[in-house]
Scaffold this motif. Structure first.
Motif, mmCIF file in Angstrom:
data_model
loop_
_atom_site.group_PDB
_atom_site.id
_atom_site.type_symbol
_atom_site.label_atom_id
_atom_site.label_comp_id
_atom_site.label_asym_id
_atom_site.label_seq_id
_atom_site.Cartn_x
_atom_site.Cartn_y
_atom_site.Cartn_z
ATOM 1 N N GLY A 26 0.856 -1.256 -0.054
ATOM 2 C CA GLY A 26 -0.004 0.015 -0.119
ATOM 3 C C GLY A 26 0.719 1.161 0.164
ATOM 4 O O GLY A 26 2.181 1.471 -0.528
ATOM 5 N N VAL A 27 0.310 2.318 0.690
ATOM 6 C CA VAL A 27 0.869 3.751 0.590
ATOM 7 C C VAL A 27 2.397 3.864 1.494
ATOM 8 O O VAL A 27 3.437 4.239 0.821
ATOM 9 N N LEU A 28 2.570 2.962 2.293
ATOM 10 C CA LEU A 28 3.858 2.619 3.056
ATOM 11 C C LEU A 28 4.814 2.097 2.195
ATOM 12 O O LEU A 28 5.975 2.760 2.090
ATOM 13 N N GLY A 29 4.488 1.315 1.226
ATOM 14 C CA GLY A 29 5.395 0.694 0.044
ATOM 15 C C GLY A 29 5.924 1.731 -0.776
ATOM 16 O O GLY A 29 7.145 1.611 -1.066
ATOM 17 N N PHE A 35 12.383 5.971 -1.256
ATOM 18 C CA PHE A 35 13.372 6.167 -0.401
ATOM 19 C C PHE A 35 14.820 5.251 -0.715
ATOM 20 O O PHE A 35 15.940 5.881 -1.014
ATOM 21 N N ALA A 36 14.453 3.990 -1.168
ATOM 22 C CA ALA A 36 15.367 2.993 -1.454
ATOM 23 C C ALA A 36 15.754 3.517 -2.767
ATOM 24 O O ALA A 36 17.163 3.516 -3.206
ATOM 25 N N GLU A 37 15.036 3.879 -3.694
ATOM 26 C CA GLU A 37 15.399 4.299 -5.280
ATOM 27 C C GLU A 37 16.304 5.421 -5.285
ATOM 28 O O GLU A 37 17.149 5.629 -6.095
ATOM 29 N N THR A 38 16.057 6.484 -4.410
ATOM 30 C CA THR A 38 16.647 7.820 -4.467
ATOM 31 C C THR A 38 17.720 7.920 -3.463
ATOM 32 O O THR A 38 18.640 8.893 -3.695
ATOM 33 N N GLY A 39 17.749 6.972 -2.516
ATOM 34 C CA GLY A 39 18.911 7.212 -1.462
ATOM 35 C C GLY A 39 19.877 6.118 -1.381
ATOM 36 O O GLY A 39 20.833 6.374 -0.763
ATOM 37 N N LEU A 40 19.628 4.751 -1.925
ATOM 38 C CA LEU A 40 20.466 3.674 -1.627
ATOM 39 C C LEU A 40 20.603 3.074 -3.213
ATOM 40 O O LEU A 40 19.929 2.792 -4.064
ATOM 41 N N LEU A 41 21.860 2.996 -3.467
ATOM 42 C CA LEU A 41 22.441 2.575 -4.918
ATOM 43 C C LEU A 41 21.820 1.172 -4.946
ATOM 44 O O LEU A 41 21.513 0.861 -6.298
ATOM 45 N N ILE A 42 21.496 0.520 -3.957
ATOM 46 C CA ILE A 42 20.764 -0.941 -4.611
ATOM 47 C C ILE A 42 19.676 -0.972 -4.994
ATOM 48 O O ILE A 42 18.900 -1.711 -5.596
ATOM 49 N N GLY A 43 19.078 0.209 -4.815
ATOM 50 C CA GLY A 43 17.526 0.463 -5.306
ATOM 51 C C GLY A 43 17.487 0.899 -6.612
ATOM 52 O O GLY A 43 16.375 1.521 -7.218
ATOM 53 N N PHE A 44 18.414 1.057 -7.400
ATOM 54 C CA PHE A 44 18.293 1.708 -8.842
ATOM 55 C C PHE A 44 17.490 1.192 -9.822
ATOM 56 O O PHE A 44 16.935 1.894 -10.720
ATOM 57 N N PHE A 45 17.155 -0.140 -9.427
ATOM 58 C CA PHE A 45 16.167 -0.830 -10.457
ATOM 59 C C PHE A 45 14.933 -0.715 -10.136
ATOM 60 O O PHE A 45 13.852 -1.408 -10.776
ATOM 61 N N LEU A 46 14.293 -0.142 -9.099
ATOM 62 C CA LEU A 46 13.118 -0.050 -8.558
ATOM 63 C C LEU A 46 12.015 0.849 -9.453
ATOM 64 O O LEU A 46 12.878 1.967 -10.136
ATOM 65 N N ALA A 78 4.630 9.690 -0.696
ATOM 66 C CA ALA A 78 5.660 9.903 -1.900
ATOM 67 C C ALA A 78 6.685 11.093 -1.366
ATOM 68 O O ALA A 78 7.790 10.975 -1.822
ATOM 69 N N ALA A 79 6.194 11.954 -1.126
ATOM 70 C CA ALA A 79 7.114 13.324 -0.793
ATOM 71 C C ALA A 79 8.058 12.990 -0.153
ATOM 72 O O ALA A 79 9.192 13.160 -0.134
ATOM 73 N N VAL A 80 7.712 12.694 1.145
ATOM 74 C CA VAL A 80 8.522 11.922 2.157
ATOM 75 C C VAL A 80 9.698 10.999 1.882
ATOM 76 O O VAL A 80 11.062 11.244 1.967
ATOM 77 N N GLY A 81 9.431 10.169 1.143
ATOM 78 C CA GLY A 81 10.117 8.923 0.507
ATOM 79 C C GLY A 81 11.033 9.516 -0.218
ATOM 80 O O GLY A 81 12.473 9.303 -0.155
ATOM 81 N N ALA A 82 10.598 10.395 -1.374
ATOM 82 C CA ALA A 82 11.464 10.914 -2.561
ATOM 83 C C ALA A 82 12.556 12.047 -1.794
ATOM 84 O O ALA A 82 13.830 11.781 -1.892
ATOM 85 N N LEU A 83 11.981 12.874 -0.940
ATOM 86 C CA LEU A 83 13.114 14.002 -0.244
ATOM 87 C C LEU A 83 14.041 13.333 0.697
ATOM 88 O O LEU A 83 15.105 13.672 0.841
ATOM 89 N N ALA A 84 13.481 12.531 1.588
ATOM 90 C CA ALA A 84 14.411 11.635 2.434
ATOM 91 C C ALA A 84 15.311 10.917 2.109
ATOM 92 O O ALA A 84 16.522 10.865 2.298
ATOM 93 N N ALA A 86 16.645 11.123 -1.164
ATOM 94 C CA ALA A 86 17.752 11.785 -1.844
ATOM 95 C C ALA A 86 18.691 12.526 -0.965
ATOM 96 O O ALA A 86 19.846 12.716 -1.096
ATOM 97 N N GLN A 87 18.025 13.016 0.305
ATOM 98 C CA GLN A 87 18.872 13.750 1.269
ATOM 99 C C GLN A 87 19.840 12.490 1.953
ATOM 100 O O GLN A 87 21.111 12.803 2.263
ATOM 101 N N CYS A 88 19.384 11.355 1.810
ATOM 102 C CA CYS A 88 20.181 10.157 2.643
ATOM 103 C C CYS A 88 21.382 9.830 1.666
ATOM 104 O O CYS A 88 22.593 9.782 2.042
ATOM 105 N N GLY A 89 20.994 9.771 0.180
ATOM 106 C CA GLY A 89 21.987 9.547 -0.627
ATOM 107 C C GLY A 89 23.123 10.483 -0.725
ATOM 108 O O GLY A 89 24.377 10.201 -0.946
ATOM 109 N N TYR A 90 22.642 11.966 -0.519
ATOM 110 C CA TYR A 90 23.718 12.917 -0.624
ATOM 111 C C TYR A 90 24.725 12.883 0.688
ATOM 112 O O TYR A 90 25.832 12.815 0.659
#
Length: 222
Positions: A26-29, A35-46, A78-84, A86-90
């Motif tokens: 659901g929404v949590l996913g 978060f994983a796609e924008t913050g962790l290199l292992i999430g590039f395929f998501l 969506a907003a929290v996952g995308a923003l957090a 990217a900041q984590c990746g940085y």
């Protein structure tokens, strides 16, 4: 209470399929995947683009899929996952530098790194950070690269927020608007997702075109 059958269906989720992810988590996913796609290199395929669009579509209740999401919580996740993310990746890039990429053997990931570096060099920090949001893999790699290259924290935060909100909320609302306008739109989901991915590349393609046109004009004057 989760039954054994429900737990097994969650474990069997296809992480490459947006509908499967939404049905299981659901929404949590949505927040976790972004978060994983924008913050962790292992999430590039998501599947960030298709996940956002499909999630928005499922908020309308017109899709015959058995999955119904609420728009407000979805936009927030969506907003929290995308923003957090990217900041984590940085932060990871600032601390770990190029070692993060050096450990990966993925040719696709290294190609994304090359394109991300080109964006930063060619368009400057602000444009590159915003444009990268709309390019799969590049949006994963640019954030740690920005940290490794010591892009100022304030500059990165301002522009990743602008790009992150435009990308995450824009695609979600696009799916919601289309789902509200067209009955049983989920029957055409696959071609629609393909169109959304192409459309998401328009800002980058437009910037590349303008840059090349300016370069040719400069050569002609010289």
């Amino acid at each position: 209470m989760n039954t054994p059958m429900h737990l097994s269906s969650q474990l069997a989720v296809n992480v490459l399929d947006a509908h499967s992810l939404l049905a299981a988590f659901g929404v949590l996913g949505v927040g976790v995947v972004l978060f994983a796609e924008t913050g962790l290199l292992i999430g590039f395929f998501l599947p960030g683009d298709s996940l956002l669009f499909t999630a928005g579509l499922l908020c309308t209740g017109t899709a015959d899929s058995g999955v119904r999401l609420s728009l407000g919580p979805l936009l927030a996740a969506a907003a929290v996952g995308a923003l957090a993310g990217a900041q984590c990746g940085y932060v990871l890039g600032r601390r770990g530098g190029g070692a993060l990429l050096a450990r990966s053997s993925s040719a696709r990931l290294h190609e994304g790194a090359r394109r991300a570096e080109e964006l930063l060099e060619k368009y400057g920090y602000a444009k590159a950070i915003v444009l990268a949001r709309f390019v799969p893999v590049v949006r994963t790699v640019l954030n740690p690269m920005a940290g490794a290259l010591r892009v100022p924290v304030r500059t990165f935060t301002v522009w990743q927020t602008a790009g992150g909100l435009a990308w995450s909320l824009g695609l979600t609302l696009a799916g919601y608007a289309l789902g509200s306008a067209i009955p049983d739109v989920d029957r055409y989901l696959l071609p629609l997702v393909a169109v959304i991915v192409v459309v998401s590349l328009i800002p980058l393609a437009s910037e590349v075109y303008r840059s090349r046109r300016a370069a040719k004009a400069k050569e002609a004057r010289g």
